[in-house]
Scaffold this active site. Structure first.
Site, mmCIF file in Angstrom:
data_model
loop_
_atom_site.group_PDB
_atom_site.id
_atom_site.type_symbol
_atom_site.label_atom_id
_atom_site.label_comp_id
_atom_site.label_asym_id
_atom_site.label_seq_id
_atom_site.Cartn_x
_atom_site.Cartn_y
_atom_site.Cartn_z
ATOM 1 N N CYS A 13 57.705 38.865 56.831
ATOM 2 C CA CYS A 13 58.813 39.532 57.505
ATOM 3 C C CYS A 13 58.450 39.868 58.948
ATOM 4 O O CYS A 13 59.301 39.823 59.841
ATOM 5 C CB CYS A 13 59.218 40.794 56.744
ATOM 6 S SG CYS A 13 57.869 41.962 56.457
ATOM 7 N N GLY A 506 29.928 39.575 38.448
ATOM 8 C CA GLY A 506 30.184 40.577 39.471
ATOM 9 C C GLY A 506 31.456 41.320 39.162
ATOM 10 O O GLY A 506 32.268 40.907 38.325
ATOM 11 N N ALA A 507 31.635 42.435 39.853
ATOM 12 C CA ALA A 507 32.822 43.251 39.631
ATOM 13 C C ALA A 507 34.072 42.517 40.093
ATOM 14 O O ALA A 507 34.006 41.590 40.916
ATOM 15 C CB ALA A 507 32.679 44.577 40.378
ATOM 16 N N SER A 508 35.218 42.922 39.561
ATOM 17 C CA SER A 508 36.489 42.322 39.971
ATOM 18 C C SER A 508 36.681 42.507 41.471
ATOM 19 O O SER A 508 36.434 43.580 42.018
ATOM 20 C CB SER A 508 37.652 42.965 39.217
ATOM 21 O OG SER A 508 37.540 42.720 37.839
ATOM 22 N N GLY A 509 37.133 41.433 42.126
ATOM 23 C CA GLY A 509 37.372 41.492 43.557
ATOM 24 C C GLY A 509 36.166 41.159 44.404
ATOM 25 O O GLY A 509 36.239 41.260 45.642
ATOM 26 N N GLY A 511 34.880 38.194 44.769
ATOM 27 C CA GLY A 511 35.012 36.869 45.360
ATOM 28 C C GLY A 511 34.717 35.721 44.424
ATOM 29 O O GLY A 511 34.666 34.564 44.862
ATOM 30 N N LYS A 512 34.539 35.989 43.130
ATOM 31 C CA LYS A 512 34.181 34.922 42.184
ATOM 32 C C LYS A 512 35.277 33.864 42.099
ATOM 33 O O LYS A 512 35.012 32.663 42.221
ATOM 34 C CB LYS A 512 33.925 35.527 40.786
ATOM 35 C CG LYS A 512 32.858 36.584 40.734
ATOM 36 C CD LYS A 512 32.561 37.008 39.312
ATOM 37 C CE LYS A 512 33.780 37.552 38.580
ATOM 38 N NZ LYS A 512 34.289 38.804 39.185
#
Length: 696
Positions: A13, A506-509, A511-512
């Site tokens: 937008c 690795g933790a969520s977020g 970059g996997k």
């Protein structure tokens, strides 16, 4: 009046607002150009990014925080922050009302009370600086570029043209029959002449019938041919577009854009192909009318001119209304499709009533736009009726006086009225066609968002992928969705040798999944490069890269069809023995054999007829069927029990392939040879658990 630019993607937008403000100052751009220049992430555009984009277009920016009653003091056009997640353009604020151009739904006039529910108190004034140069940077859209080459088009158009010429000759002779009957047969009371004239008229009608049937049949065939070839060309291009194109767009919007092809095809096949003939016949009938009576011709000419002025006056309002209607209908359709596909959580969370209410509001927006459009069309039709009604009365009066004075015979007047009917009909048709062709720019611009979008890059080198070793290397790879956005992956280097089994954790977020998409060519690195067997992925090309890798992603889906077709990925000549072999490796063969129809068991749309574990194993079998050298699994066994997972992993360990998996479960991680731990887009730990291939 400023023209609204409607956004193609839900998060652009801000770019659409920049296009509108720039156009108001004489810099005419299109949204696709800005999209390529300023990559916008799927999370949208912040005010700081919007300021940076505007400054690069040579605007001086002045961000403001203000109250609603201070809005009339703003220099317009300016940009307002709207609904905490949206931008609109303010073009006028007076008499307690705001006129805004909303890139999501078009032009709106709001009261202060309505605006107070949306305005966040932040505005951005834009004014050209000394380096600003007004210019026209909109690319010219060629029809051939949009729809590709069409085989047999010239021959079909030539045949229709010949038939159209014959039809027009018949139409020009018809008024003469009327004049012969009235001035010849009736005046002289000659029954034989009357019979001859009527028989001639019947012959003309028969010829007209045959020619019109042939023309309509050829037009139908041409329409079918264009539908198949144009749609095939556009759909082929659509399927070759990169993944981010689909990730940023709603399904209903893509469908609506694709349907614009039908509007272009209908205009071309139903009118534009006879424009030359219509123009010629219009001139001939005009000349015939002048020969009969210059005064009567003048009355007809003024009426047609008034019709043209009226048509032009309604062009821009109708065009804007049509564009807004398409966008609103696309949004409603997307919401409808999403509701059908997510009906299970809607029921489980008692959201059906709220969902229905929102859909009804979206449908009401479409209907309100239709009502507004119909009001304009009714107004136009009323004026049109008035113009030609007055014209008819004037012709009767002036023509009647001419007959009484003897300057025209009754037959000549009737013949003139017949030619007048042809002239006004064809002149109106040409005017309408001209407006419709101008209206094609609306559909062409919408189609250009698909047809002019760059496709996935292909390899320019001839490479035998069978000779490529399944080694994988990320060399100083960095990725972010847009300039100014945080890095998802930063300076990542990783080498995986052939035959290795690597679990990325690795933790969520962290970059996997982005790393996987880079490996599969769904995303392109912002910096660095990905190599397979020592060959850069861009050199392998998308087809070569994906032929080496079998993959099961978190969002993978099955297709409607049999289990065998899904496993073989609908290959024309599937190998049943190979299908059963990979099904055994995926530990799904026995389950399939227990089903009443075995491998011919039909899968419901999106695979909804199977359990989560069954669906994952069928997807795994599909990945193995292509006999990949590298197997990439993104939580591909998360819904399997531990025993099934161990059986699957042990089967894959016997296969000569490199295995890379994203995993969270400790049991899944323990089955890997090597664990790579990621955090904030970088590798923080690389641990080998068991003996296996050693990194070079």
């Amino acid at each position: 009046m400023m023209r609204v630019t409607l956004q193609s993607e839900s998060q652009e937008c801000g770019l659409a607002c920049l296009v509108m403000v720039a156009a108001a100052h004489g810099l005419h751009l299109d949204l696709a150009t800005l999209r390529r220049r300023f990559a916008v992430s799927i999370k949208g555009t912040s005010l700081a990014q919007l300021i940076r984009y505007a400054q690069s277009l040579e605007f001086t920016c002045r961000p403001l925080r203000l109250e609603l009653d201070e809005i009339p003091q703003l220099r317009t056009p300016c940009i307002l922050h709207w609904n905490l997640n949206h931008f609109v353009v303010l073009i006028k604020a007076q008499s307690g009302r705001l006129v805004i151009l909303d890139p999501a739904c078009g032009r709106q006039v709001l009261s202060q009370e309505e605006a107070s529910r949306n305005f966040t108190g932040v505005a951005l004034e834009l004014s050209p600086n000394a380096e600003f140069v007004p210019a026209q940077h909109k690319p010219r859209l060629r029809l051939r570029t949009l729809i590709g080459r069409v085989i047999g088009l010239k021959r079909a158009l030539g045949n229709i043209f010949v038939l159209a010429v014959a039809l027009e000759m018949v139409a020009l002779l018809s008024p003469q029959v009327t004049q012969w009957v009235v001035d010849g047969a009736l005046v002289s009371a000659d029954q034989h002449l009357l019979l001859l004239a009527v028989m001639g008229g019947c012959l003309l009608m028969l010829i007209d019938f045959v020619l019109r049937m042939a023309q309509d049949w050829m037009g139908l065939r041409l329409n079918q041919q264009l539908a198949l070839q144009w749609s095939g060309n556009l759909f082929s291009h659509l399927l070759r577009l990169p993944w981010p194109f689909f990730e940023k767009r709603q399904l209903g919007d893509i469908t609506a854009r694709f349907q614009s092809l039908s509007a272009i095809r209908n205009i071309l096949t139903n009118g534009a192909i006879t424009v030359v003939i219509d123009s010629l016949v219009t001139l001939i009938t005009l000349a015939m009318m002048i020969l009969y009576s210059g005064a009567l011709t003048g009355i007809v000419g003024v009426a047609v001119l008034l019709y043209a002025v009226l048509r032009l006056a309604f062009y821009h309002p109708l065009r804007n209304a049509s564009e807004e209607r398409i966008v609103l209908a696309a949004r409603e359709n997307s919401y409808f499709l999403e509701s059908i596909r997510t009906v299970l959580p809607l029921k489980l969370f008692n959201m059906t009533s709220a969902r229905l209410a929102t859909w009804q509001n979206l449908m009401a927006d479409v209907q309100n736009r239709d009502v507004t459009t119909q009001k304009m069309l009714l107004t136009f039709a009323s004026f049109n009726t008035l113009i030609f009604g007055v014209e008819g009365m004037l012709l009767l009066y002036v023509g009647g006086l001419a007959v009484l004075e003897g300057s025209l015979s009754l037959g000549m007047l009737l013949a003139f009225l017949a030619y007048k009917s042809q002239f006004t009909g064809r002149a109106s048709k040409l005017i309408d066609l001209g407006i419709e062709i101008r209206m094609l720019s609306l559909h062409a611009e919408r189609l250009a968002d698909i047809a002019l979008e760059p496709i996935e890059p292909s390899s320019q080198w001839e490479i035998d992928v069978q000779l490529i070793e399944p080694n994988l290397e990320f060399r100083d790879v960095s990725f972010r969705y847009a300039e100014g956005e945080p890095w998802i992956i930063r300076n990542l280097s990783l080498t995986i040798v052939a035959g290795d089994s690597v679990a990325i954790v690795g933790a969520s977020g962290c970059g996997k999944s982005t790393l996987f998409k880079l490996m599969l060519g769904l995303l392109q690195p912002t910096e660095g490069e990905v190599l397979i067997g020592g060959v850069p992925a861009r050199q392998l090309g998308i087809d070569g890269l994906r032929s080496l890798i079998g993959v099961v992603m978190q969002e993978d889906q099955l297709f409607a069809g049999s289990l065998a077709e899904n496993i073989a990925c609908f290959a024309p000549q599937a190998d049943q023995g190979k299908i059963e072999e990979v099904a055994r490796d995926a530990f799904i063969h026995d389950t399939i054999c227990q089903m009443p129809m075995g491998y011919q068991t039909l899968v419901a749309e999106m695979g909804s007829g199977l359990s989560g574990g069954q669906r994952q194993r069928v997807l795994l079998a599909r990945a193995l069927y292509k006999q990949p050298k590298i197997l990439a699994l993104d939580e591909a066994t998360s819904q399997l029990d531990l025993h099934s997972e161990r059986c699957v992993v042990h089967a894959m360990q016997r296969m000569p392939m490199t295995r890379i998996s994203i995993a969270h479960r400790p049991e899944t991680i323990a089955l890997a040879h090597r664990i790579v731990r990621m955090e904030k887009g970088t590798i923080i730990d690389d641990l080998r658990l068991t003996a296996g291939p050693v990194s070079a």
